[in-house]
Design a protein around this motif. Structure first.
Motif, PDB file in Angstrom:
ATOM      1  N   ALA A  13       0.837  -1.209   0.000  1.00 16.65           N
ATOM      2  CA  ALA A  13       0.000   0.000   0.000  1.00 16.65           C
ATOM      3  C   ALA A  13       0.867   1.253   0.000  1.00 16.65           C
ATOM      4  O   ALA A  13       0.607   2.198  -0.759  1.00 16.65           O
ATOM      5  N   ARG A  14       1.901   1.252   0.834  1.00 17.16           N
ATOM      6  CA  ARG A  14       2.801   2.408   0.898  1.00 17.16           C
ATOM      7  C   ARG A  14       3.494   2.645  -0.439  1.00 17.16           C
ATOM      8  O   ARG A  14       3.720   3.783  -0.846  1.00 17.16           O
ATOM      9  N   LEU A  15       3.820   1.573  -1.154  1.00 18.43           N
ATOM     10  CA  LEU A  15       4.472   1.669  -2.460  1.00 18.43           C
ATOM     11  C   LEU A  15       3.499   2.097  -3.562  1.00 18.43           C
ATOM     12  O   LEU A  15       3.913   2.379  -4.685  1.00 18.43           O
ATOM     13  N   GLY A  16       2.211   2.103  -3.234  1.00 14.62           N
ATOM     14  CA  GLY A  16       1.205   2.497  -4.219  1.00 14.62           C
ATOM     15  C   GLY A  16       0.925   1.436  -5.269  1.00 14.62           C
ATOM     16  O   GLY A  16       0.430   1.757  -6.354  1.00 14.62           O
ATOM     17  N   LEU A  17       1.207   0.172  -4.957  1.00 13.64           N
ATOM     18  CA  LEU A  17       0.986  -0.892  -5.933  1.00 13.64           C
ATOM     19  C   LEU A  17      -0.510  -1.137  -6.102  1.00 13.64           C
ATOM     20  O   LEU A  17      -1.237  -1.278  -5.121  1.00 13.64           O
ATOM     21  N   ARG A  18      -0.942  -1.217  -7.331  1.00 15.18           N
ATOM     22  CA  ARG A  18      -2.343  -1.506  -7.650  1.00 15.18           C
ATOM     23  C   ARG A  18      -2.454  -2.985  -7.981  1.00 15.18           C
ATOM     24  O   ARG A  18      -2.298  -3.387  -9.126  1.00 15.18           O
ATOM     25  N   ILE A  19      -2.693  -3.768  -6.956  1.00 22.53           N
ATOM     26  CA  ILE A  19      -2.713  -5.224  -7.084  1.00 22.53           C
ATOM     27  C   ILE A  19      -4.110  -5.660  -7.533  1.00 22.53           C
ATOM     28  O   ILE A  19      -5.097  -5.363  -6.868  1.00 22.53           O
ATOM     29  N   PRO A  20      -4.189  -6.378  -8.659  1.00 28.55           N
ATOM     30  CA  PRO A  20      -5.502  -6.764  -9.183  1.00 28.55           C
ATOM     31  C   PRO A  20      -6.163  -7.877  -8.376  1.00 28.55           C
ATOM     32  O   PRO A  20      -5.500  -8.652  -7.701  1.00 28.55           O
ATOM     33  N   ASP A  21      -7.476  -7.934  -8.484  1.00 26.58           N
ATOM     34  CA  ASP A  21      -8.284  -8.975  -7.853  1.00 26.58           C
ATOM     35  C   ASP A  21      -8.572 -10.044  -8.902  1.00 26.58           C
ATOM     36  O   ASP A  21      -9.273  -9.777  -9.883  1.00 26.58           O
ATOM     37  N   TYR A  22      -8.033 -11.237  -8.710  1.00 29.42           N
ATOM     38  CA  TYR A  22      -8.232 -12.315  -9.679  1.00 29.42           C
ATOM     39  C   TYR A  22      -9.413 -13.207  -9.342  1.00 29.42           C
ATOM     40  O   TYR A  22      -9.631 -14.223  -9.996  1.00 29.42           O
ATOM     41  N   ALA A  23     -10.212 -12.830  -8.349  1.00 28.02           N
ATOM     42  CA  ALA A  23     -11.417 -13.590  -8.048  1.00 28.02           C
ATOM     43  C   ALA A  23     -12.552 -13.177  -8.990  1.00 28.02           C
ATOM     44  O   ALA A  23     -13.390 -14.001  -9.343  1.00 28.02           O
ATOM     45  N   ASP A  24     -12.582 -11.901  -9.402  1.00 25.96           N
ATOM     46  CA  ASP A  24     -13.680 -11.407 -10.204  1.00 25.96           C
ATOM     47  C   ASP A  24     -13.174 -10.412 -11.233  1.00 25.96           C
ATOM     48  O   ASP A  24     -12.800  -9.297 -10.863  1.00 25.96           O
TER      49      ASP A  24
END
Length: 167
Positions: A13-24
């Protein structure tokens, strides 16, 4: 292995990473019958992750040494690593459950003359060091130059991580 005081989720979160949601929508739809991960004991073996967003837009398609620069290749590798973090979340529920990056297998589409595949792969593995810290984030790695990947991607990452035993 010890983990850094700040958890991996907080670091991401601090790095600003936009981690995708692979459930939907579920992982793998464009690539046929494939599952996102397999768990064997404490090991999570992820399927391949590429530098594309959830809508299927590729980042820097093509071939390193021809139409993709080293900087673009590193950026694509970094995006594939962030996408792989989404696979880890899908498998474990939280990045905080990762105790170690075990292995990263990096495929780089390149010309026969391109020799910097290891530098491209560092774009991916640097993400894991940033998120999990040096001790847990640095694992084994192979960087392999290939002629073609599905849909014109320039990079693909197969990742294996070790997780805590909590379920």
């Amino acid at each position: 292995m010890s983990r850094p005081a700040e958890g991996a989720e907080a670091r991401a979160a601090r790095l600003g990473l936009r981690i995708p949601d692979y459930a939907d929508p579920p992982y793998g739809g464009r690539y046929g019958a494939v599952k996102a991960f397999h768990r064997s004991g404490s090991l999570i073996l992820l399927s391949g992750f590429t530098p594309e967003d959830r809508a299927g837009t590729l980042l820097h398609p093509g071939r390193l040494g021809a139409d993709v620069s080293l900087a673009q290749g590193r950026e694509a590798a970094r995006m594939a690593a962030v996408n792989a973090l989404g696979g880890v979340r899908l498998a474990l529920g939280s990045l905080d459950r990762v105790t170690a990056v075990v292995r990263a297998l990096c495929f780089v589409v390149c010309t026969p003359e391109f020799e910097e595949v290891h530098q491209v792969a560092s774009g991916a593995t640097d993400v894991f060091t940033e998120v999990f810290g040096h001790e847990a984030g640095v694992g084994g790695r192979a960087a392999i130059g290939v002629m073609q990947l599905a849909r014109g991607n320039c990079f693909e990452l197969w990742l294996t991580v070790e997780a805590d035993s909590a379920d």
